[in-house]
Write an enzyme that holds these catalytic residues in place. Structure first.
Site, PDB file in Angstrom:
ATOM      1  N   ARG A 269       0.827  -1.219   0.000  1.00 31.93           N
ATOM      2  CA  ARG A 269       0.000   0.000   0.000  1.00 31.93           C
ATOM      3  C   ARG A 269       0.859   1.266   0.000  1.00 31.93           C
ATOM      4  NH1 ARG A 269      -4.600   0.414   4.206  1.00 31.93           N
ATOM      5  NH2 ARG A 269      -2.954  -0.363   5.567  1.00 31.93           N
TER       6      ARG A 269
ATOM      7  N   ARG B  77       2.501   3.880   5.280  1.00 29.75           N
ATOM      8  CA  ARG B  77       2.103   4.007   6.689  1.00 29.75           C
ATOM      9  C   ARG B  77       3.083   3.260   7.597  1.00 29.75           C
ATOM     10  NH1 ARG B  77      -4.231   2.627   7.107  1.00 29.75           N
ATOM     11  NH2 ARG B  77      -3.440   1.272   8.739  1.00 29.75           N
TER      12      ARG B  77
HETATM   13  P1  AP5 Z   1      -7.345  -0.170   1.977  1.00 28.58           P
HETATM   14  O1  AP5 Z   1      -8.570   0.242   1.254  1.00 28.58           O
HETATM   15  O2  AP5 Z   1      -6.425   0.888   2.457  1.00 28.58           O
HETATM   16  O3  AP5 Z   1      -7.725  -1.182   3.154  1.00 28.58           O
HETATM   17  P2  AP5 Z   1      -8.327  -0.905   4.590  1.00 28.58           P
HETATM   18  O4  AP5 Z   1      -9.213  -2.048   4.905  1.00 28.58           O
HETATM   19  O5  AP5 Z   1      -8.908   0.466   4.679  1.00 28.58           O
HETATM   20  O6  AP5 Z   1      -6.982  -1.021   5.419  1.00 28.58           O
HETATM   21  P3  AP5 Z   1      -6.492  -0.363   6.755  1.00 28.58           P
HETATM   22  O7  AP5 Z   1      -5.089  -0.821   6.904  1.00 28.58           O
HETATM   23  O8  AP5 Z   1      -6.725   1.110   6.774  1.00 28.58           O
HETATM   24  O9  AP5 Z   1      -7.334  -1.055   7.812  1.00 28.58           O
HETATM   25  P4  AP5 Z   1      -6.922  -1.301   9.240  1.00 28.58           P
HETATM   26  O10 AP5 Z   1      -8.178  -1.716   9.848  1.00 28.58           O
HETATM   27  O11 AP5 Z   1      -5.797  -2.211   9.435  1.00 28.58           O
HETATM   28  O12 AP5 Z   1      -6.307   0.101   9.685  1.00 28.58           O
HETATM   29  P5  AP5 Z   1      -6.991   1.460  10.153  1.00 28.58           P
HETATM   30  O13 AP5 Z   1      -6.351   2.562   9.426  1.00 28.58           O
HETATM   31  O14 AP5 Z   1      -8.454   1.372  10.126  1.00 28.58           O
HETATM   32  O15 AP5 Z   1      -6.567  -1.188   1.021  1.00 28.58           O
HETATM   33  C1  AP5 Z   1      -5.357  -1.736   1.424  1.00 28.58           C
HETATM   34  C2  AP5 Z   1      -4.448  -1.938   0.207  1.00 28.58           C
HETATM   35  O16 AP5 Z   1      -5.014  -2.935  -0.637  1.00 28.58           O
HETATM   36  C3  AP5 Z   1      -4.311  -0.677  -0.660  1.00 28.58           C
HETATM   37  O17 AP5 Z   1      -3.021  -0.652  -1.163  1.00 28.58           O
HETATM   38  C4  AP5 Z   1      -5.331  -0.870  -1.771  1.00 28.58           C
HETATM   39  O18 AP5 Z   1      -4.950  -0.229  -2.966  1.00 28.58           O
HETATM   40  C5  AP5 Z   1      -5.313  -2.386  -1.932  1.00 28.58           C
HETATM   41  N1  AP5 Z   1      -6.594  -2.938  -2.312  1.00 28.58           N
HETATM   42  C6  AP5 Z   1      -7.830  -2.538  -1.897  1.00 28.58           C
HETATM   43  N2  AP5 Z   1      -8.773  -3.319  -2.427  1.00 28.58           N
HETATM   44  C7  AP5 Z   1      -8.117  -4.245  -3.192  1.00 28.58           C
HETATM   45  C8  AP5 Z   1      -8.566  -5.337  -3.993  1.00 28.58           C
HETATM   46  N3  AP5 Z   1      -9.875  -5.625  -4.109  1.00 28.58           N
HETATM   47  N4  AP5 Z   1      -7.627  -6.087  -4.624  1.00 28.58           N
HETATM   48  C9  AP5 Z   1      -6.290  -5.800  -4.496  1.00 28.58           C
HETATM   49  N5  AP5 Z   1      -5.823  -4.771  -3.745  1.00 28.58           N
HETATM   50  C10 AP5 Z   1      -6.738  -4.000  -3.102  1.00 28.58           C
HETATM   51  O19 AP5 Z   1      -6.523   1.481  11.667  1.00 28.58           O
HETATM   52  C11 AP5 Z   1      -5.167   1.677  12.000  1.00 28.58           C
HETATM   53  C12 AP5 Z   1      -4.970   1.457  13.491  1.00 28.58           C
HETATM   54  O20 AP5 Z   1      -5.777   2.380  14.235  1.00 28.58           O
HETATM   55  C13 AP5 Z   1      -5.382   0.088  14.007  1.00 28.58           C
HETATM   56  O21 AP5 Z   1      -4.364  -0.872  13.847  1.00 28.58           O
HETATM   57  C14 AP5 Z   1      -5.639   0.406  15.477  1.00 28.58           C
HETATM   58  O22 AP5 Z   1      -4.452   0.528  16.206  1.00 28.58           O
HETATM   59  C15 AP5 Z   1      -6.299   1.763  15.400  1.00 28.58           C
HETATM   60  N6  AP5 Z   1      -7.760   1.690  15.286  1.00 28.58           N
HETATM   61  C16 AP5 Z   1      -8.524   2.087  14.250  1.00 28.58           C
HETATM   62  N7  AP5 Z   1      -9.827   1.868  14.504  1.00 28.58           N
HETATM   63  C17 AP5 Z   1      -9.880   1.313  15.727  1.00 28.58           C
HETATM   64  C18 AP5 Z   1     -10.939   0.839  16.525  1.00 28.58           C
HETATM   65  N8  AP5 Z   1     -12.232   0.908  16.132  1.00 28.58           N
HETATM   66  N9  AP5 Z   1     -10.653   0.318  17.737  1.00 28.58           N
HETATM   67  C19 AP5 Z   1      -9.388   0.254  18.173  1.00 28.58           C
HETATM   68  N10 AP5 Z   1      -8.324   0.660  17.472  1.00 28.58           N
HETATM   69  C20 AP5 Z   1      -8.573   1.204  16.246  1.00 28.58           C
END
Ligand code: AP5
Length: 336
Positions: free
Chosen positions: A249, A277
């Site tokens: 990503r 990231r």
């Molecule tokens: P992308 O669309 O960025 O995926 P995503 O599901 O949004 O991934 P995140 O990493 O943002 O999710 P996450 O839950 O781990 O992290 P978050 O930021 O929410 O796609 C990913 C990649 O794949 C991209 O390169 C894209 O181009 C590619 N792609 C997409 N679709 C594709 C497809 N169909 N085929 C091929 N490639 C594809 O959270 C970060 C941190 O914040 C967490 O670890 C935690 O510490 C904290 N946090 C956030 N929310 C909470 C919560 N509710 N409770 C507690 N801690 C939290």
């Protein structure tokens, strides 16, 4: 209720002839969106909330005028009003001497309480939750949903990163958890969401919760806030694909676009400015996956009545297509 005007709404309503079509429910809104697709000149639909309608109640003496006046003031010639706003408009219309009865009925205020509350439910803004493993494509798909349905995209990951960049107390407290690929404590994240979701844009346009709730406690907290989502989309992707997506990503800091070196390659000219990231390493991805698996079933159980599982292993476009179909079906069902 959707009011669309065949001509731009005039400023003096009493003496004009305007063709008005009032129709109920999501079907009308959908039709309007379809019209926009085939004819891009069609203006977008503007939601007139309770406040904007109420502001004109004192000046006008029948309900439909309120729609028109409010539309004029907002500079739009297409609008829709929530059931609550329509009911308020209608209530005034009933009191007025020259009420146009053919407009009163669709407003719903003459219905029984039971019927009225069902109508209100139908007209609630969309409340969608998107859940999936780390890098399952939640953000990518939310971009599409947001563009299509104009809902407010609330990504808890983005909110935390923004809080951290702004050095707020929540951001600084969350940092150590995020850096380690662990979940931020429930009380912190619940507070963050609660503050945001109560803001007027979310109330009026509806919202798309991306990455929240992730634990049973967060899901229950959502209920305690009085929030009942209408759709729970679960994006299902095998773990090995998730790790590959994490490490490939890249993000564009300028417009927030999400790319993948292999699956969604960025244009060559912006390559230099892309960022990775800090938690997008293989090691941290594994820790994030563990946290995900430890909690996912408890959350799914709470939302099983409204859950739809989407196969997230196809291309981004194919997944978007599937999600689009699901949401359209849901809307059609609501409107029926
Ligand atoms: P992308 O669309 O960025 O995926 P995503 O599901 O949004 O991934 P995140 O990493 O943002 O999710 P996450 O839950 O781990 O992290 P978050 O930021 O929410 O796609 C990913 C990649 O794949 C991209 O390169 C894209 O181009 C590619 N792609 C997409 N679709 C594709 C497809 N169909 N085929 C091929 N490639 C594809 O959270 C970060 C941190 O914040 C967490 O670890 C935690 O510490 C904290 N946090 C956030 N929310 C909470 C919560 N509710 N409770 C507690 N801690 C939290």
């Amino acid at each position: 209720y959707v009011a669309s005007f065949s001509t731009p709404p005039p400023t003096h309503l009493r003496s004009c002839k305007v063709s008005i079509q009032l129709s109920r429910g999501e079907n009308a809104r959908k039709e309007h969106e379809e019209r926009r697709t085939s004819s891009p000149a069609t203006p977008p639909l503007t939601h007139l909330g309770l406040r904007s309608c109420k502001e004109y109640l004192s000046k006008m003496n029948h309900g439909i005028s309120i729609l028109l006046i409010a539309a004029v003031c907002l500079g739009t010639n297409c609008c829709y009003v929530s059931a609550a706003a329509a009911a308020a408009a209608s209530a005034t219309a009933i009191k007025s001497r020259d009420r146009p009865t053919h407009f009163l009925k669709p407003f719903g205020v003459l219905q029984s309480n039971k019927r009225r509350s069902r109508l209100s439910d139908d007209r609630q803004p969309r409340r969608i939750i998107v859940m999936g493993g780390p890098a399952s494509g939640k953000g990518t798909q939310c971009e599409m949903i947001q563009q299509k349905y104009n809902v407010v995209h609330l990504s808890t990951g983005d909110m935390l990163r923004a809080s951290l960049a702004a050095k707020t107390e929540i951001g600084l407290q969350a940092k150590e958890y995020m850096d380690a690929g662990r979940l931020v404590p429930d009380d912190l994240i619940v507070k963050l969401v609660k503050d945001r979701i109560n803001q007027p844009d979310c109330q009026e346009r509806g919202y798309l919760l991306d990455g929240f709730p992730r634990t049973r406690e967060q899901a229950l907290a959502l209920r305690r806030m009085g929030i009942e989502p209408d759709t729970f989309l679960f994006i299902d992707v095998p773990d090995d694909a998730l790790v590959e997506r994490v490490v490939g990503r890249r993000l564009d800091p300028v417009d927030g676009s999400i790319y993948h070196l292999k699956y969604r390659p960025p244009p060559q000219e912006i390559m230099d400015r892309l960022i990775t990231r800090s938690d997008d390493t293989e090691e941290k991805a594994k820790s994030r996956l563990e946290q995900f698996h430890a909690n996912v079933n408890a959350v799914k159980k709470i939302f099983r009545g409204i859950m739809v599982t989407v196969d997230g292993s196809g291309s981004p476009g194919a997944v978007s297509q599937e999600i689009g179909n699901i949401l359209e079906k849901k809307l059609a069902k609501c409107a029926a």
